[in-house]
Design an enzyme around this catalytic site. Structure first.
Site, PDB file in Angstrom:
ATOM      1  N   GLU A 203      -6.221  -8.087  -0.742  1.00  0.00           N
ATOM      2  CA  GLU A 203      -6.488  -8.009   0.520  1.00  0.00           C
ATOM      3  C   GLU A 203      -8.176  -7.831   0.689  1.00  0.00           C
ATOM      4  OE1 GLU A 203      -4.493  -5.465   3.385  1.00  0.00           O
ATOM      5  OE2 GLU A 203      -2.543  -6.050   2.401  1.00  0.00           O
TER       6      GLU A 203
ATOM      7  N   GLU B 218       0.655  -1.227  -0.010  1.00  0.00           N
ATOM      8  CA  GLU B 218       0.026   0.022   0.020  1.00  0.00           C
ATOM      9  C   GLU B 218       0.864   1.273  -0.059  1.00  0.00           C
ATOM     10  OE1 GLU B 218      -2.825  -0.202   3.209  1.00  0.00           O
ATOM     11  OE2 GLU B 218      -4.190  -1.401   2.057  1.00  0.00           O
TER      12      GLU B 218
END
Ligand code: GLA
Length: 581
Positions: free
Chosen positions: A234, A158
């Site tokens: 995710e 991320e």
């Protein structure tokens, strides 16, 4: 050898479209004797792949070390995945977030404030390269094109939520390729246009992280990557808990419907988490968006397989969804059995303030050092100085990271908490000893505070006058289980070490009820299970069966606060606390 690549619309395994149905399982959060059990249960749910992060600071607690033994044996973990007939995804960071201490980055790396965090900075990059080379030494032979299970390797984590340093990402990708990684490389970002743009590079396959509104999120991802397979790296099927807040759960039907939408769209998925496990020891991270919030010990995550490895309602619902698209194995795991219960008394109290010099000596400083100035960096330390006040005064700290209990002449005055932004406390009149017990409750794992120092930041004053001479005693936590009473009478209030022994009919998983205790840490047979804290929401600590023996189990508790009752109690089921509803 098999070949795995990114096609025009799909992942291609030996040229044929392959939908990855993966689940996250962090080997470093599960007892190694239970890896095979958890992997098998993933297979039974219909998953074809296991994904894991690699936690740098777990492998390298001190500079120059890289531990691959026992619970850190990544090579064995990957082998077990292959033996189960499954594939693997490896996400080595170096930053992993994951509600893990410092997002996986070793604290020692940032002792030098010049070292950059998650950016193109030579000292940071040199350490990262050394780390990645050590990880890839293990991973390279397990790649699919060498006959192993590994399909994908992720670069950073991320990154678009943190920075936009493309040179940094390019350098990580280069290290990865140079080390012999030949499988496709991915990045993951939250699906906003800004983050998807900042967090990746051409040549790295973009994926997204989210837990709801699958169709809309996949459309955003597609807008930023016109071709190639869609993947949710995710899929948040649960969430994590902070001390003092509620236990998070997600509605099973909604999660299952979102998973269904993902699979129907032909997207690949990694459930975050399939099985969360436990933040054993002191490995939990923390959040801080203005208020510091440390994570609890359990990482149950309300995942399909619970913290003790038992299937939940979500497990069966997800299995049913997966079965609509792929064949799933016929067998399912057995339902959970109640754990053995028993109660024993804690005894042999040793007060920490009477004992520390027994295992370490004080070090003198002409200023109040932060934890990060000490070597090794402690998690708990005593700070001592003298005050000479002929009247009551005010003790002020620059900043508390994260909890400080103040004693004057051996009497407890009070506790200051970072999350309350506490900085000052009134002192009684004394010409004596001022002692402060400071605890690091877990380093922030997300956002700009990654890498920040712990302990007391910015020194201390009394009525505005700096206190400059200090003795410091880092508490050697590994020595606590060996601490024996020396005959000095001790009262059982904190900080105090107490112990108990117990037998069980048959070694099994246990749930240790901490409701009668205050705040502290607990060891079973020398293994630090983690922290407990009366404020909850977590009330029981999970004890994996392989740590338990039939005879002579030893529990050692370091109580920093006050117990309601000095007893050890095991209960039949986990109690993770109140939910929001
Ligand atoms: C992000 C991170 C993960 C984890 C989840 C929340 O997606 O990439 O490591 O922190 O959030 O559980």
């Amino acid at each position: 050898m098999p070949e795995f690549r990114v096609g025009e619309t799909d992942f291609l395994l030996d040229g044929r479209p392959f939908q990855i149905i993966s689940g996250a399982l962090h080997y470093f959060r599960v007892h190694p004797d239970l890896w095979a059990d958890r992997i098998e249960k993933a297979r039974q749910m219909g998953l074809n792949t296991i994904e894991t992060y690699v936690a740098w600071n777990a492998h390298s607690p001190t500079p120059g070390t890289f531990d691959l033994s026992g619970g850190l044996d990544l090579d064995r973990f990957l082998r077990m995945i292959a033996e189960a007939g499954m594939y693997a995804i490896v996400r080595p960071g170096p930053y992993i977030c994951a509600e893990w201490d410092n997002g996986g980055l070793p604290a020692w790396l940032f002792r030098d404030p010049q070292v950059g965090v998650r950016q193109y900075e030579p000292r940071y990059l040199a350490a990262v390269r050394e780390y990645l080379n050590q990880v890839f030494d293990v991973v390279v032979p397990h790649q699919i094109d060498r006959g192993g299970p590994v399909l994908l390797v992720q670069v950073e984590n991320e990154y678009g939520a943190f920075g936009d340093d493309k040179r940094y990402l390019a350098e990580l990708a280069r290290y990865t390729r140079d080390a012999g990684i030949t499988v496709p490389l991915t990045t993951v970002d939250q699906p906003t246009p800004e983050m998807l743009a900042a967090g990746s590079l051409d040549g790295l396959h973009r994926t997204a992280s989210f837990g709801s509104r699958s169709t809309e999120r996949l459309a955003t991802l597609r807008a930023h990557q016109p071709t190639g397979p869609l993947m949710c790296s995710e899929f948040w099927d649960g969430w994590f808990d902070h001390w003092g807040a509620h236990h998070h759960t997600t509605p099973v039907e909604e999660s299952a419907a979102d998973l269904d939408a993902l699979l129907a769209a032909g997207a690949s998925v990694n459930l975050y988490m399939f099985h969360g496990g436990t933040n054993f020891g002191l490995t939990n991270g923390a959040n801080d968006k203005g208020v510091y919030q440390p994570l609890v010990t359990s990482y149950d995550y309300d995942a399909p397989l619970d913290e003790a490895g038992n299937p939940t309602r979500k497990y069966h619902a997800f299995r049913e969804v997966i079965a609509r698209y792929h064949k799933v194995p016929d067998s399912v795991p057995l339902p959970p059995q109640p754990a053995p219960t028993l109660t024993v008394e804690l005894r042999d109290p040793v007060r920490l303030l009477d004992a520390p010099q027994r295992w370490k000596s004080w070090q003198s400083y002409d200023h109040l050092p932060t934890f990060d100035e000490l070597s090794p960096i402690p998690r708990l330390a005593l700070l001592r100085t003298r005050i000479d006040g002929d009247r009551p005064s005010v003790l002020t700290f620059g900043e508390i990271r994260d909890r400080a209990t103040v004693f004057v002449d051996g009497n407890q005055i009070g506790t200051l908490l970072r999350e309350h932004h506490d900085r000052a406390i009134a002192l009684p009149r004394s010409n004596g000893e001022l002692l402060v017990l400071v605890e690091d409750l877990g380093r922030v794992d997300y956002g700009p505070r990654i890498g920040e120092p712990k302990g007391i930041i910015g020194g201390a004053t009394v009525d505005g006058m700096p206190l400059s001479t200090w003795d410091v005693l880092p508490i050697e936590l590994t020595a606590i289980p060996d601490l024996r009473p020396d005959g000095t009478p001790a009262t059982p209030f904190g900080p105090v070490v107490m112990r108990a022994e117990f037998d069980v009919d048959q070694p099994a998983d246990l749930f240790l009820d901490t409701a009668e205790w205050g705040k502290g840490m607990v060891w079973l047979n020398g293994f630090l299970l983690g922290r407990y804290w009366r404020r909850g929401p977590q009330r029981t600590l999970y004890v994996p069966g392989p740590l338990v023996r039939a005879h002579g189990n030893e529990i050692v508790v370091l109580e920093l606060d006050t117990m309601l009752s000095p007893e050890v109690s095991f209960v039949p089921h986990p109690l993770l606390g109140h939910t929001e509803a």
